[in-house]
Design a protein around this motif. Structure first.
Motif, mmCIF file in Angstrom:
data_model
loop_
_atom_site.group_PDB
_atom_site.id
_atom_site.type_symbol
_atom_site.label_atom_id
_atom_site.label_comp_id
_atom_site.label_asym_id
_atom_site.label_seq_id
_atom_site.Cartn_x
_atom_site.Cartn_y
_atom_site.Cartn_z
ATOM 1 N N ILE B 194 70.928 110.180 35.769
ATOM 2 C CA ILE B 194 72.225 110.845 36.006
ATOM 3 C C ILE B 194 73.031 110.090 37.068
ATOM 4 O O ILE B 194 74.219 109.824 36.894
ATOM 5 C CB ILE B 194 72.023 112.327 36.427
ATOM 6 N N ILE B 195 72.364 109.721 38.175
ATOM 7 C CA ILE B 195 73.097 109.020 39.247
ATOM 8 C C ILE B 195 73.596 107.670 38.725
ATOM 9 O O ILE B 195 74.711 107.240 39.031
ATOM 10 C CB ILE B 195 72.219 108.841 40.504
ATOM 11 N N GLY B 196 72.782 107.024 37.894
ATOM 12 C CA GLY B 196 73.213 105.768 37.268
ATOM 13 C C GLY B 196 74.467 105.957 36.430
ATOM 14 O O GLY B 196 75.339 105.093 36.385
ATOM 15 N N VAL B 304 70.359 101.735 38.960
ATOM 16 C CA VAL B 304 69.127 102.128 38.276
ATOM 17 C C VAL B 304 69.004 101.389 36.954
ATOM 18 O O VAL B 304 70.000 100.948 36.365
ATOM 19 C CB VAL B 304 69.071 103.650 38.015
ATOM 20 N N VAL B 305 67.768 101.292 36.489
ATOM 21 C CA VAL B 305 67.511 100.636 35.211
ATOM 22 C C VAL B 305 66.257 101.264 34.603
ATOM 23 O O VAL B 305 65.330 101.642 35.333
ATOM 24 C CB VAL B 305 67.360 99.104 35.423
ATOM 25 N N ALA B 306 66.247 101.409 33.280
ATOM 26 C CA ALA B 306 65.034 101.879 32.616
ATOM 27 C C ALA B 306 63.973 100.793 32.743
ATOM 28 O O ALA B 306 64.292 99.597 32.771
ATOM 29 C CB ALA B 306 65.328 102.184 31.149
ATOM 30 N N LEU B 307 62.718 101.206 32.841
ATOM 31 C CA LEU B 307 61.630 100.244 33.072
ATOM 32 C C LEU B 307 61.560 99.163 31.998
ATOM 33 O O LEU B 307 61.172 98.035 32.269
ATOM 34 C CB LEU B 307 60.291 100.981 33.104
ATOM 35 N N ASP B 308 61.932 99.536 30.765
ATOM 36 C CA ASP B 308 61.816 98.564 29.680
ATOM 37 C C ASP B 308 63.126 97.809 29.430
ATOM 38 O O ASP B 308 63.244 97.076 28.460
ATOM 39 C CB ASP B 308 61.359 99.268 28.396
ATOM 40 N N ALA B 309 64.110 98.021 30.306
ATOM 41 C CA ALA B 309 65.412 97.363 30.098
ATOM 42 C C ALA B 309 65.618 96.262 31.131
ATOM 43 O O ALA B 309 65.000 96.264 32.190
ATOM 44 C CB ALA B 309 66.538 98.383 30.193
ATOM 45 N N ALA B 310 66.483 95.319 30.793
ATOM 46 C CA ALA B 310 66.762 94.215 31.701
ATOM 47 C C ALA B 310 67.679 94.669 32.837
ATOM 48 O O ALA B 310 68.576 95.486 32.626
ATOM 49 C CB ALA B 310 67.428 93.078 30.930
ATOM 50 N N VAL B 311 67.448 94.132 34.014
ATOM 51 C CA VAL B 311 68.337 94.385 35.154
ATOM 52 C C VAL B 311 69.706 93.806 34.811
ATOM 53 O O VAL B 311 69.797 92.652 34.382
ATOM 54 C CB VAL B 311 67.774 93.718 36.427
ATOM 55 N N PRO B 312 70.773 94.610 34.956
ATOM 56 C CA PRO B 312 72.098 94.100 34.595
ATOM 57 C C PRO B 312 72.546 92.957 35.504
ATOM 58 O O PRO B 312 72.136 92.879 36.662
ATOM 59 C CB PRO B 312 73.021 95.316 34.761
ATOM 60 N N ALA B 313 73.373 92.094 34.953
ATOM 61 C CA ALA B 313 73.905 90.978 35.740
ATOM 62 C C ALA B 313 74.820 91.524 36.834
ATOM 63 O O ALA B 313 75.477 92.547 36.645
ATOM 64 C CB ALA B 313 74.676 90.038 34.824
ATOM 65 N N ALA B 314 74.843 90.848 37.967
ATOM 66 C CA ALA B 314 75.726 91.254 39.066
ATOM 67 C C ALA B 314 77.169 90.999 38.653
ATOM 68 O O ALA B 314 77.491 89.929 38.145
ATOM 69 C CB ALA B 314 75.372 90.461 40.313
ATOM 70 N N THR B 315 78.016 92.002 38.850
ATOM 71 C CA THR B 315 79.421 91.837 38.498
ATOM 72 C C THR B 315 80.293 91.743 39.749
ATOM 73 O O THR B 315 81.500 91.606 39.659
ATOM 74 C CB THR B 315 79.923 93.014 37.638
#
Lengths: 194, 471
Positions: B194-196, B304-315
């Motif tokens: 939710i916070i994400g 936040v990121v789901a454990l199975d997802a890639a960390v998003p690129a810094a914008t």
């Protein structure tokens, strides 16, 4: 609280967004039972290197930032904990105003109660101030304006009561105590024992 | 007929001693004031300076938690403080409570624990109340349908002296959580998700009401985890309407009403829900079925990121700085990242169900080499219950430290802290730079993810450990 009506100072800029209250004063300095003398811990972990020397790359340690009483900070300044040690530390450090496009609720509330002008300004003016550190600003609480060196002026949000308290140095606890009759009446009506 | 009102409106209206005017804020009556050693001493000093007394000591409840050691007592049975200042701060609260007649759940009390754990546990937190504390995680108590929020020390003084606060009316934000949480996900995953979605400032100026099927399906302990982190989205408070789950939790607790008073209270509590047609200033919809085990990867709880997802690129420069601090690489998932310390505890996740979640993963397993794990129960009562169930044995056998109750490494001001550069997988609520010790890096996670990461020595989805076992 001492009245606050005008502040004139150059600005220092910390453009980081979401500067939290742990940044402003780390929790390990909260074991004090006093409110005085916390300025030496303000921004401690940015301000000092691990060996205790000043960190030359921290924005507020630069010569031109020293003595500035107005801080322009990135969006959502003061998020995180409710520690009033944060505004106490900033005031004792020498700041008298913090300007941002967004300021966290509890921090803003704590600041205004201590005479630290935590003021929300529009995004366009915020962007301009972030990009131009060292501008000499004149804050007028009564007029709710901030004047730029070229004479240009813009406004800021401030609720009527906070403004009144700042200008008159109103003691808010005194204000509440003066409503004792209403509080007693409420307790009687709701049947709650005083 | 009166206009439909939200749950927040009902709580607000019922506690107005004086309504706000254009020139003055409202005066709000406070039913319960929780205090602890860190944010109260300067408020008591103010009372003394003005020769004032505490207006309602019976509406004030004190505990020791923040600077309080969680290490074993010394040979004389005394707590071992991290500093003289910490000891002096606790002594100051003991003195203030004795002088002003306030109930203190101190060292000799069976009810000592984290302020936001013991309020509900004692039944001191109940639906329909206004509750404040000099602590931002006071939002926890909103899980009971109470209007609960954190205040500064000046306001602690206001409540001590007048039992009231000056308040302008916040806005309302409804978060509808529809559907149901997938197996293997927890309330912590939900609130991080939710916070994400709404952002670390998404709730600023608002009181959140969490609604919908996925919220109704949560236990009270899970609801507390969700409401606890409302402040991490900047919200003033988080609320969940009380229901049978709430009543079942509260019934029979020491401060809960008894007999006829209980029935009367439940009848009143049943009215504490938003009316059909009530309007909110903002509404957000969340699909619970989309929630996966979730962790933070940056330096605020909105990253936040789901454990199975890639960390998003810094914008932004900001995001890049956060990734650098965390030593996290964009484009890859966090799973596999080496872990130094695991902390299970805090007002977010230190209740019995949290300890069980962690123990379920640890049972029959050992911590990875070099991993240090602290398990810190939220209260003495929880500690004893956990010991009755043998959870302490599970933790000790795995190689974890089983501690006395307190805030511990969540705020790292009692000597429990991580070393510079260490990576902490933590069930607490804040991953700010240096929060758990100067230079320490924090990944917020659920108790199950924290325990699995302790076993594997790197960030790990507990499902993968459990599947390993089944295979």
């Amino acid at each position: 609280m001492k009245p606050v009506s005008h502040i004139r100072s150059r600005t220092a800029v910390l453009a980081h967004e979401n500067i939290d209250t742990d940044r402003i004063i780390p929790a390990r300095f909260l074991t004090t039972t006093e409110r005085a003398g916390l300025g030496r811990f303000a921004f401690n972990d940015w301000r000092y290197l691990a060996d205790g020397r000043e960190n030359p790359s921290f924005e507020l340690n630069r010569d031109e930032a020293r003595g500035c009483e107005i801080l322009v900070a990135g969006r959502n300044f003061g998020c995180g904990s409710s520690r009033e040690h944060a505004p106490w530390a900033l005031l004792d450090y020498g700041l008298r105003a913090v300007l941002s496009s967004e300021i966290a609720d509890i921090f803003r509330n704590n600041s205004l109660k201590n005479g630290l002008l935590a003021l929300v300004i529009s995004e366009s003016e915020h962007r301009y101030l972030l990009a131009h550190p060292g501008l000499e600003l004149a804050i007028d609480v009564a007029a709710q304006t901030i004047e730029l060196p070229d004479g240009g002026r813009f406004g800021f949000q401030l609720d009527a009561f906070a403004k009144h308290c700042l200008l008159a140095g109103v003691d808010q606890l005194g204000f509440l105590l003066a409503h004792n009759d209403s509080i007693e009446q409420y307790e009687r009506l709701r049947g709650v024992a005083a | 007929m009166s206009a439909p009102r939200t749950l927040f409106d009902k709580l607000w209206d019922a506690h107005l001693v004086k309504a706000p005017t254009p020139a003055t804020p409202g005066i709000l009556y406070i039913d319960l004031h929780l205090i602890h050693e860190v944010t109260s001493p300067q408020a008591f000093a103010e009372l003394r300076a003005r020769n004032l007394t505490v207006r309602c000591p019976e509406r004030t409840l004190a505990t020791l938690d923040h600077s309080t050691p969680t290490t074993p007592f010394d040979d004389l049975g005394q707590p071992v403080y991290a500093s003289e200042e910490a000891a002096a701060q606790v002594a100051e609260l003991e003195k203030n409570c004795a002088q002003f007649g306030i109930r203190l759940n101190g060292w000799s009390s069976d009810h000592r624990g984290i302020v936001h754990v013991i309020g509900p546990e004692l039944g001191a937190t109940r639906p329909g109340m206004t509750i404040v504390c000099g602590d931002s995680h006071t939002s926890t108590h909103g899980a009971f349908g109470a209007l609960a929020f954190g205040i500064g020390t000046t306001e602690v003084g206001h409540v001590l002296a007048t039992q009231c606060l000056l308040q302008s009316k916040p806005k309302t934000l409804a978060i509808h959580v529809d559907g149901s949480l997938p197996r293997g996900t927890s309330a912590k995953d939900l609130v991080l998700h939710i916070i994400g979605k709404i952002g670390v400032n998404g709730g600023t100026g608002h009181v959140i009401e969490y609604r919908g099927a996925a919220i109704s399906a949560l236990t009270m302990e899970q609801r507390m985890t969700v409401c606890n982190m409302s402040i991490e989205a900047g919200a003033r408070a988080g609320l969940i309407a009380p229901d049978q789950v709430t009543y079942d939790y509260l019934r029979g607790r020491p401060y809960a009403p008894q007999g006829e008073d209980w029935d009367k209270a439940v009848a009143e509590w049943n009215a504490l829900r938003s009316d059909a047609g009530a309007s909110y200033d903002r509404e957000v919809h969340i699909d619970a079925s989309q929630v996966r085990p979730t962790v933070t990867y940056g330096t605020h709880p909105g990253m936040v990121v789901a454990l199975d997802a890639a960390v998003p690129a810094a914008t932004s420069l900001q995001d890049r700085r956060a990734l650098d601090y965390m030593r996290v690489e964009a484009g890859k998932p966090l799973t596999g990242m080496a872990v130094d310390v695991v902390f299970v505890g805090s007002c977010t996740n230190s209740r019995l169900s949290d300890l069980r979640d962690a123990a379920d993963v640890l049972r029959g397993r050992k911590l990875a080499e070099r991993v240090r794990m602290l398990v810190v129960p939220g209260s003495l009562a929880i500690k004893r219950e956990a010991e009755q169930e043998g959870l302490d044995q599970v933790f000790r056998a795995a190689g974890a430290e089983w501690r006395e109750p307190g805030c511990s490494m969540c705020i790292a001001m009692n000597g429990d802290l991580a070393q510079p550069g260490q990576l902490v997988v933590s069930t607490s609520n804040r991953n700010f730079e240096g929060r758990q010790g100067p230079g320490a890096r924090t990944v917020l996670a659920s108790p199950a993810v924290a325990a699995a990461s302790a076993v594997a020595g790197c960030i790990t989805d507990p499902q993968s450990l459990l599947q390993e076992q089944a295979a």
